[in-house]
Structures are given as C-alpha cells and as structure tokens.
Design a protein around this motif. Structure first.
Motif, PDB file in Angstrom:
ATOM      1  N   VAL A 163     -21.483  11.882 -10.658  1.00 41.14           N
ATOM      2  CA  VAL A 163     -21.239  12.704  -9.466  1.00 41.14           C
ATOM      3  C   VAL A 163     -21.497  11.943  -8.170  1.00 41.14           C
ATOM      4  CG1 VAL A 163     -21.680  14.882 -10.650  1.00 41.14           C
ATOM      5  CG2 VAL A 163     -23.586  13.671  -9.552  1.00 41.14           C
ATOM      6  N   THR A 164     -21.723  10.640  -8.230  1.00 43.64           N
ATOM      7  CA  THR A 164     -22.048   9.890  -7.009  1.00 43.64           C
ATOM      8  C   THR A 164     -20.970  10.031  -5.944  1.00 43.64           C
ATOM      9  OG1 THR A 164     -23.339   8.257  -8.259  1.00 43.64           O
ATOM     10  CG2 THR A 164     -22.597   7.620  -6.071  1.00 43.64           C
ATOM     11  N   LEU A 165     -19.722   9.870  -6.326  1.00 45.65           N
ATOM     12  CA  LEU A 165     -18.640   9.970  -5.337  1.00 45.65           C
ATOM     13  C   LEU A 165     -18.638  11.337  -4.667  1.00 45.65           C
ATOM     14  CD1 LEU A 165     -15.722   8.172  -7.215  1.00 45.65           C
ATOM     15  CD2 LEU A 165     -17.005   7.302  -5.257  1.00 45.65           C
ATOM     16  N   ASP A 166     -18.875  12.386  -5.438  1.00 42.98           N
ATOM     17  CA  ASP A 166     -18.910  13.737  -4.872  1.00 42.98           C
ATOM     18  C   ASP A 166     -20.052  13.865  -3.871  1.00 42.98           C
ATOM     19  OD1 ASP A 166     -16.833  14.573  -6.741  1.00 42.98           O
ATOM     20  OD2 ASP A 166     -18.412  14.550  -8.257  1.00 42.98           O
ATOM     21  N   LEU A 167     -21.218  13.368  -4.237  1.00 45.14           N
ATOM     22  CA  LEU A 167     -22.375  13.461  -3.352  1.00 45.14           C
ATOM     23  C   LEU A 167     -22.179  12.649  -2.078  1.00 45.14           C
ATOM     24  CD1 LEU A 167     -25.226  13.154  -6.018  1.00 45.14           C
ATOM     25  CD2 LEU A 167     -24.395  15.238  -4.904  1.00 45.14           C
ATOM     26  N   LEU A 168     -21.607  11.454  -2.208  1.00 42.76           N
ATOM     27  CA  LEU A 168     -21.373  10.625  -1.022  1.00 42.76           C
ATOM     28  C   LEU A 168     -20.434  11.318  -0.048  1.00 42.76           C
ATOM     29  CD1 LEU A 168     -21.064   7.132  -2.737  1.00 42.76           C
ATOM     30  CD2 LEU A 168     -22.909   7.875  -1.210  1.00 42.76           C
ATOM     31  N   LYS A 169     -19.355  11.868  -0.561  1.00 41.49           N
ATOM     32  CA  LYS A 169     -18.417  12.587   0.300  1.00 41.49           C
ATOM     33  C   LYS A 169     -19.112  13.765   0.989  1.00 41.49           C
ATOM     34  CE  LYS A 169     -14.326  13.848   1.882  1.00 41.49           C
ATOM     35  NZ  LYS A 169     -13.538  13.034   2.833  1.00 41.49           N
ATOM     36  N   GLU A 170     -19.909  14.502   0.238  1.00 43.54           N
ATOM     37  CA  GLU A 170     -20.583  15.679   0.794  1.00 43.54           C
ATOM     38  C   GLU A 170     -21.669  15.305   1.790  1.00 43.54           C
ATOM     39  OE1 GLU A 170     -19.717  17.897  -3.442  1.00 43.54           O
ATOM     40  OE2 GLU A 170     -21.806  17.546  -2.848  1.00 43.54           O
ATOM     41  N   GLU A 171     -22.213  14.105   1.688  1.00 45.76           N
ATOM     42  CA  GLU A 171     -23.257  13.659   2.620  1.00 45.76           C
ATOM     43  C   GLU A 171     -22.695  12.838   3.779  1.00 45.76           C
ATOM     44  OE1 GLU A 171     -26.342  14.708   2.653  1.00 45.76           O
ATOM     45  OE2 GLU A 171     -25.907  15.947   0.886  1.00 45.76           O
ATOM     46  N   GLY A 172     -21.370  12.814   3.935  1.00 43.29           N
ATOM     47  CA  GLY A 172     -20.770  12.257   5.135  1.00 43.29           C
ATOM     48  C   GLY A 172     -20.228  10.847   5.035  1.00 43.29           C
ATOM     49  N   PHE A 173     -20.249  10.242   3.853  1.00 46.07           N
ATOM     50  CA  PHE A 173     -19.703   8.896   3.703  1.00 46.07           C
ATOM     51  C   PHE A 173     -18.178   8.967   3.540  1.00 46.07           C
ATOM     52  CE2 PHE A 173     -24.118   8.447   2.684  1.00 46.07           C
ATOM     53  CZ  PHE A 173     -24.465   7.189   3.144  1.00 46.07           C
ATOM     54  N   SER A 174     -17.484   7.965   4.088  1.00 44.28           N
ATOM     55  CA  SER A 174     -16.023   7.969   4.026  1.00 44.28           C
ATOM     56  C   SER A 174     -15.447   6.864   3.157  1.00 44.28           C
ATOM     57  CB  SER A 174     -15.434   7.857   5.442  1.00 44.28           C
ATOM     58  OG  SER A 174     -15.873   6.659   6.082  1.00 44.28           O
ATOM     59  N   TYR A 175     -16.274   5.861   2.787  1.00 46.19           N
ATOM     60  CA  TYR A 175     -15.768   4.833   1.875  1.00 46.19           C
ATOM     61  C   TYR A 175     -16.895   4.296   1.010  1.00 46.19           C
ATOM     62  CZ  TYR A 175     -17.565   0.831   4.620  1.00 46.19           C
ATOM     63  OH  TYR A 175     -18.367  -0.088   5.251  1.00 46.19           O
ATOM     64  N   VAL A 176     -16.497   3.704  -0.133  1.00 43.54           N
ATOM     65  CA  VAL A 176     -17.451   3.126  -1.089  1.00 43.54           C
ATOM     66  C   VAL A 176     -16.969   1.738  -1.490  1.00 43.54           C
ATOM     67  CG1 VAL A 176     -18.184   5.361  -1.989  1.00 43.54           C
ATOM     68  CG2 VAL A 176     -16.284   4.157  -3.077  1.00 43.54           C
ATOM     69  N   MET A 177     -17.909   0.944  -2.036  1.00 41.48           N
ATOM     70  CA  MET A 177     -17.557  -0.399  -2.502  1.00 41.48           C
ATOM     71  C   MET A 177     -18.047  -0.638  -3.937  1.00 41.48           C
ATOM     72  SD  MET A 177     -18.015  -2.749   0.942  1.00 41.48           S
ATOM     73  CE  MET A 177     -19.809  -2.630   0.964  1.00 41.48           C
ATOM     74  N   ASP A 178     -18.273   0.444  -4.673  1.00 45.38           N
ATOM     75  CA  ASP A 178     -18.832   0.357  -6.018  1.00 45.38           C
ATOM     76  C   ASP A 178     -17.789   0.208  -7.123  1.00 45.38           C
ATOM     77  OD1 ASP A 178     -21.473   0.661  -5.158  1.00 45.38           O
ATOM     78  OD2 ASP A 178     -21.371   2.830  -5.239  1.00 45.38           O
ATOM     79  N   TRP A 179     -16.512   0.240  -6.776  1.00 46.75           N
ATOM     80  CA  TRP A 179     -15.460   0.224  -7.797  1.00 46.75           C
ATOM     81  C   TRP A 179     -14.610  -1.032  -7.613  1.00 46.75           C
ATOM     82  CZ3 TRP A 179     -14.140   4.371 -11.316  1.00 46.75           C
ATOM     83  CH2 TRP A 179     -15.057   5.439 -11.283  1.00 46.75           C
ATOM     84  N   PRO A 180     -14.974  -2.156  -8.245  1.00 47.06           N
ATOM     85  CA  PRO A 180     -14.267  -3.433  -8.033  1.00 47.06           C
ATOM     86  C   PRO A 180     -12.966  -3.526  -8.819  1.00 47.06           C
ATOM     87  CG  PRO A 180     -16.065  -3.756  -9.573  1.00 47.06           C
ATOM     88  CD  PRO A 180     -16.148  -2.319  -9.146  1.00 47.06           C
ATOM     89  N   ALA A 181     -12.066  -2.575  -8.569  1.00 44.47           N
ATOM     90  CA  ALA A 181     -10.839  -2.461  -9.363  1.00 44.47           C
ATOM     91  C   ALA A 181      -9.618  -3.047  -8.677  1.00 44.47           C
ATOM     92  CB  ALA A 181     -10.565  -0.988  -9.694  1.00 44.47           C
ATOM     93  N   ASP A 182      -9.772  -3.568  -7.437  1.00 42.90           N
ATOM     94  CA  ASP A 182      -8.562  -3.910  -6.690  1.00 42.90           C
ATOM     95  C   ASP A 182      -8.866  -4.916  -5.599  1.00 42.90           C
ATOM     96  OD1 ASP A 182      -5.846  -3.524  -5.472  1.00 42.90           O
ATOM     97  OD2 ASP A 182      -5.859  -1.697  -6.676  1.00 42.90           O
ATOM     98  N   ASP A 183      -7.807  -5.538  -5.068  1.00 41.30           N
ATOM     99  CA  ASP A 183      -7.902  -6.410  -3.902  1.00 41.30           C
ATOM    100  C   ASP A 183      -7.338  -5.729  -2.657  1.00 41.30           C
ATOM    101  OD1 ASP A 183      -9.153  -8.548  -5.183  1.00 41.30           O
ATOM    102  OD2 ASP A 183      -7.249  -9.415  -5.829  1.00 41.30           O
ATOM    103  N   GLN A 184      -7.016  -4.443  -2.777  1.00 36.04           N
ATOM    104  CA  GLN A 184      -6.602  -3.620  -1.655  1.00 36.04           C
ATOM    105  C   GLN A 184      -7.420  -2.324  -1.672  1.00 36.04           C
ATOM    106  OE1 GLN A 184      -2.401  -2.825  -2.136  1.00 36.04           O
ATOM    107  NE2 GLN A 184      -1.779  -4.804  -1.299  1.00 36.04           N
ATOM    108  N   PRO A 185      -7.558  -1.660  -0.524  1.00 36.54           N
ATOM    109  CA  PRO A 185      -8.180  -0.335  -0.531  1.00 36.54           C
ATOM    110  C   PRO A 185      -7.331   0.653  -1.328  1.00 36.54           C
ATOM    111  CG  PRO A 185      -8.079  -1.241   1.702  1.00 36.54           C
ATOM    112  CD  PRO A 185      -7.209  -2.108   0.844  1.00 36.54           C
ATOM    113  N   PHE A 186      -8.003   1.643  -1.908  1.00 35.01           N
ATOM    114  CA  PHE A 186      -7.280   2.740  -2.568  1.00 35.01           C
ATOM    115  C   PHE A 186      -8.120   4.011  -2.477  1.00 35.01           C
ATOM    116  CE2 PHE A 186      -9.796   0.682  -5.869  1.00 35.01           C
ATOM    117  CZ  PHE A 186     -10.308   1.714  -6.622  1.00 35.01           C
TER     118      PHE A 186
END
Length: 301
Positions: A163-186
């Motif tokens: 649920v980390t992504l849900d909590l981050l969004k609810e606490e006001g964060f707009s981006y994360v860097m925990d998912w090293p799946a790409d060389d572009q934003p998604f």
C-alpha cells in the motif's frame, strides 16, 4: 498462462511510445541523486564496508557517519566545482541530528526528497497505520528544515509495502523512484489517483556497485561513462533519463571522489546536448505533457 500482477501499471514497450523532447530540445536528461542517511547505533539495519551482512557495531556505524561528517562536504564541494544541481534523498532523522546539512542544501537550491525516518528501518513489513506515520514524519521533518514539502519519495532500501503508493499519494507526494522499471517516467495507479514513477538507477548506484559487488572507484566511474555514452547515443531515437546515484559515506571517500570527478567531467563535456535536471523537474515536465505521451497517461482522469 496468466502471471499474478501488481495492477499498478500496464506493460509498455519503449519503441512503441510517442517521442518527445526535454527542455531546450534535449533528448537525454541527467539526474544526480545523493542519499543522506542516518542509522541507529548498534541496532537496526545498516550496510557494512565489507559488503557482507555484519552485526551493527561501532565500526560500521562510524564508517557510515563519515558521510555526514566529511563525505557529504567533499561531495558538495565537487558539485559546486562542476556547477551541477543535485537532489538529495534525506532521512528525516539526519536533518535533526546534523543541523548544518539542510542550510547547505538550501543554499545550493537542491531538491529534498523523502527517504524515510532512518535507514535503520524499512517500511515494507509495517502495518499500514505505522507506515503512514513513517511517511508523514519523514515529510514533516523536511518541511521543518527545508520550508517546503517534498514532492518525491524513495523508500529506505528502495522498499515498498503493498500500500506504499496509496499512502504516498494520500500524504501529498506526486512522484516516486522505487520502481526501476524504465528509462522514462511513467504513470502508476493508486487508490486515490495517479502517481508518477521517475527513473532511479539501482545499477548505476555506488552502494550495490562498490559495496556489495566490490567494484573499485575507477570501475564505477567507467560504469557511469559507459552508461552515459550509450544512453546519449540511444537518445537520438527517444527521450531518456540517465540517473547517477551516490552516497556520501561511499563516494565521499577521497579516492572514490577523484574517480567520480573524472566521470562527471566527461558527462558535462556534453552539457549542450543534455537537460541537467533534478527529479522533481523531470516529474513536473512529464506531468505537463499531453495525455497519451507518457505511459499510463491514457487512463488519467
């Protein structure tokens, strides 16, 4: 056969995506991220200079504390010398324990990114209410010291719960860097709306490279050069983000810093072809692109 999914984003092959440019017509964005961390004494989690899992004692505590006492200041001198902007993933506890750090980062105009309370703990095994408290306390520490709430998040040990992504969004964060799946934003899905993933390398990262895989400072510097040169060539086809990830207690050691300086000078000799940015700038730019350009944006409300 259908594999179990996370439901956070859909598959997207990079050659099939729309092409766009970064500011000033650049196709390659350079992002330098530095991790400023605090650890418990003789308790909790923490890396060790030998690369092996070791008991938490005075030796590995002091080795890591070198980063906040000496290594960070070596690094900031180098960044100033090269006129290189930086983002800092900061534990909330380090800002309280080391009062010189926040003013120095603010003076450079650098970005503060939420990075938990301390790297002596990780959030992926917590109850949801405890994890929410960790996120909120990390955010609030940055607000106290930087005067502004962080937009981005990187969890200690790049760890997330379900649920980390849900909590981050609810606490006001707009981006994360925990998912090293790409060389572009998604874009990624949360239960209250989208959150953006910004590239953050776990390969071009001094901790796994020089501590756990035991590469030398020169080998790591060559890795940076090779990654950059190849991505610069690839960026003729599509926009990319080249992220370089550092820790003061590792590359802040003088012998490693000298090799890092050579690698960064090589990169910056191509400065006219780059967008040298912080992750928050990449996130804001990507969020402003037309719907359908950034993967996952087709589903944005």
């Amino acid at each position: 056969m259908r594999l179990p999914g996370h439901g956070r984003y859909a598959h997207s092959a990079i050659p099939q995506r729309p092409t766009y440019e970064w500011p000033n017509g650049a196709r390659l964005a350079l992002v330098v991220c530095n991790n400023i961390e605090a650890f418990a004494y003789r308790a909790g989690l923490g890396s060790d200079s030998t690369g092996a899992a070791s008991p938490q004692g005075q030796r590995n505590y002091a080795w890591r504390d070198y980063g906040n006492r000496v290594g960070l200041w070596n690094m900031l001198d180098l960044l100033d010398e090269l006129d290189l902007p930086c983002a800092h993933n900061v534990n909330g506890a380090v800002l309280d324990a080391c009062p010189e750090i926040a003013p120095a980062l603010k003076a450079r105009g650098d970005e503060f990114i939420g990075h938990g309370r301390t790297n002596a703990e990780r959030q992926d095994g917590m109850w949801e209410e405890d994890e929410r408290r960790l996120i909120a306390e990390s955010r609030d520490a940055i607000i106290r010291h930087a005067g502004v709430a962080p937009a981005g998040w990187l969890g200690p040990y790049i760890a997330q719960s379900a649920v980390t992504l849900d909590l981050l969004k609810e606490e006001g964060f707009s981006y994360v860097m925990d998912w090293p799946a790409d060389d572009q934003p998604f874009w990624m899905r949360t239960r209250t709306g989208p959150i953006l993933s910004v590239p953050y390398s776990i390969e071009l990262n001094d901790s796994p490279a020089q501590i756990f895989r035991q590469h030398t400072g020169r080998e790591f510097a060559q890795m940076i050069i090779d990654q950059f040169d190849e991505m610069l060539e690839q960026s003729r086809k599509r926009p990319l983000v080249c992220s370089v990830v550092l820790h003061p207690f590792i590359v802040g050691q003088p012998f490693r810093l000298r090799a890092l300086r050579d690698a960064l000078r090589h990169i910056l000799s191509h400065r006219e072809s780059l967008w040298v940015a912080r992750p928050g700038e990449v996130a804001r730019y990507a969020a402003a692109l037309p719907k359908g350009v950034v993967p996952g944006s087709e589903a944005l409300e």
